[in-house]
Motif scaffolding. Structure first.
Motif, short mmCIF file in Angstrom:
data_model
loop_
_atom_site.label_atom_id
_atom_site.label_comp_id
_atom_site.label_asym_id
_atom_site.label_seq_id
_atom_site.Cartn_x
_atom_site.Cartn_y
_atom_site.Cartn_z
N UNK A 45 5.59 -18.04 15.01
CA UNK A 45 5.76 -17.03 13.97
C UNK A 45 4.70 -15.94 14.13
N UNK A 46 5.13 -14.67 14.07
CA UNK A 46 4.17 -13.58 14.18
C UNK A 46 3.28 -13.51 12.93
N UNK A 47 2.05 -13.04 13.14
CA UNK A 47 1.15 -12.88 12.01
C UNK A 47 1.66 -11.77 11.10
N UNK A 48 1.41 -11.95 9.80
CA UNK A 48 1.90 -11.01 8.80
C UNK A 48 0.76 -10.10 8.34
N UNK A 49 0.98 -8.77 8.33
CA UNK A 49 -0.07 -7.85 7.91
C UNK A 49 -0.29 -7.88 6.39
N UNK A 50 -1.56 -7.84 6.01
CA UNK A 50 -1.93 -7.86 4.60
C UNK A 50 -2.64 -6.55 4.26
N UNK A 51 -2.19 -5.92 3.18
CA UNK A 51 -2.83 -4.71 2.67
C UNK A 51 -3.49 -5.06 1.34
N UNK A 52 -4.81 -4.91 1.26
CA UNK A 52 -5.55 -5.25 0.04
C UNK A 52 -5.96 -3.97 -0.68
N UNK A 53 -5.57 -3.88 -1.95
CA UNK A 53 -5.93 -2.73 -2.77
C UNK A 53 -6.96 -3.20 -3.80
N UNK A 54 -8.20 -2.72 -3.65
CA UNK A 54 -9.30 -3.11 -4.53
C UNK A 54 -9.47 -2.12 -5.67
N UNK A 101 -6.33 2.64 -11.34
CA UNK A 101 -5.18 3.34 -10.79
C UNK A 101 -4.56 2.63 -9.59
N UNK A 102 -4.83 1.32 -9.45
CA UNK A 102 -4.31 0.57 -8.30
C UNK A 102 -2.78 0.51 -8.32
N UNK A 103 -2.22 0.14 -9.48
CA UNK A 103 -0.76 0.01 -9.57
C UNK A 103 -0.08 1.36 -9.35
N UNK A 104 -0.64 2.41 -9.93
CA UNK A 104 -0.08 3.75 -9.74
C UNK A 104 -0.09 4.13 -8.27
N UNK A 105 -1.18 3.82 -7.58
CA UNK A 105 -1.26 4.10 -6.14
C UNK A 105 -0.22 3.30 -5.37
N UNK A 106 -0.06 2.02 -5.72
CA UNK A 106 0.89 1.17 -5.03
C UNK A 106 2.32 1.66 -5.24
N UNK A 107 2.64 2.03 -6.47
CA UNK A 107 4.00 2.51 -6.77
C UNK A 107 4.32 3.77 -5.98
N UNK A 108 3.34 4.68 -5.91
CA UNK A 108 3.54 5.91 -5.15
C UNK A 108 3.74 5.59 -3.66
N UNK A 109 2.88 4.72 -3.13
CA UNK A 109 2.94 4.39 -1.69
C UNK A 109 4.25 3.70 -1.33
N UNK A 110 4.70 2.79 -2.19
CA UNK A 110 5.92 2.04 -1.91
C UNK A 110 7.15 2.95 -1.83
#
Length: 313
Positions: free
Chosen positions: A1-10, A16-25
């Protein structure tokens, strides 16, 4: 199985983490045909819209206690969701260095979000600053939002504090209309136009951070400063590492801020010697940096007395 990339938002709560994530998605460049596992470690006022989650093939899992975010739990979620990637919205009051991930995951990117209007509180509170340091240590990108109406001198001071804790990160200040541009490292205690930069003991930290941040400004500059010697085994007869120990965020996070220094008499010095270095800075590839960096070609290195105390920011 290939390794899965993880993006961590601190970031701290309501940064404003959720707002940033919603925009990025929603951005085309971030879309993927596979599944996304989104682990949310704290719930703020912003929520994820079901329509957005469905359209981006994203499954949200909420974790309220760091003790529940175990390797076994992560492996279970991987089997359940079968993700192509993992997003983690991290709780700013959980110690970042305690995050462990399965072997089939790898940290692809760490991004830290701050509310600039409350940065002064975080920086001046030693406990919160310790959490900042752990979040920033491996961050590639730092976004300081809500920076409207904050003067450039204050932003410059924030830039220095963050850069000391995240030397390899890109730092962006944003307002309601987008990125705020400017030179936020301009408040230097010395003049870059001088023929020779004589760095005072109390200015070493600023000198180091700014040199690493804007090496093109220092390329070819004559410099003089006092520092301590480090000579790792096998470094070579003509190489010194000269620097100072610094407390970048708290007493538990003391780092050695050093420059590669080329000098014909380097082998005559030993670890922990204090020296005055005089030479010229050249920005070039160097194996000690494993990249391009400021290398000091010294024409004089003299033993001198020690400097008491740590570099502070």
């Amino acid at each position: 199985m290939e390794q899965l990339p993880v993006f961590v938002i601190n970031g701290f709560l309501e940064a404003g983490k959720t707002q940033f994530m919603k925009f990025t998605m929603q951005q085309e460049y971030f879309r993927t045909d596979g599944n996304t596992l989104l682990i949310v470690c704290e719930e703020g006022e912003e929520e994820y819209d079901e329509g957005l989650l469905e359209s981006t093939h994203t499954t949200v899992k909420y974790i309220d206690d760091i003790n529940d975010l175990t390797l076994r739990k992560m492996e279970e979620l991987t089997k359940e969701v079968n993700p192509e990637r993992i997003l983690i919205e991290w709780n700013g009051l959980w110690e970042q260095d305690k995050l462990e991930i399965p072997n089939i995951w790898f940290i692809n990117q760490m991004i830290t979000i701050f509310d600039t209007s409350t940065l002064d509180l975080y920086i001046k509170n030693k406990d919160l600053k310790a959490y900042m340091g752990k979040m920033l240590r491996n961050s590639e990108l730092v976004i300081c939002n809500r920076a409207d109406d904050i003067d450039e001198d204050t932003l410059s001071a924030y830039h220095l504090q963050i850069k000391a804790m995240a030397p390899n990160a890109e730092i962006i200040f944003e307002g309601e209309e987008g990125e705020i541009t400017g030179d936020f490292s301009i408040n230097l205690p010395y003049d870059l136009d001088d023929a020779k930069l004589v760095i005072k003991s109390e200015d070493y930290g600023i000198f180091y951070v700014d040199t690493m941040d804007r090496p093109e400004k220092y390329d070819g500059k004559e410099v003089e400063f006092t520092a301590q010697v480090v000579r790792p085994n096998g470094i070579g007869d003509d190489i010194l590492i000269t620097g100072r120990r610094a407390m970048t965020c708290c007493e538990a996070d003391i780092q050695f801020l050093g420059f590669v220094c080329k000098y014909k008499g380097a082998k005559n010095f030993k670890n922990k010697d204090w020296v005055k270095v005089k030479g010229k800075i050249k920005f070039e590839m160097n194996k000690q940096y494993r990249a391009k960096g400021p290398v000091i070609y010294a024409n004089e290195v003299l033993l001198t007395g020690p400097i008491d105390g740590l570099v502070q920011f």
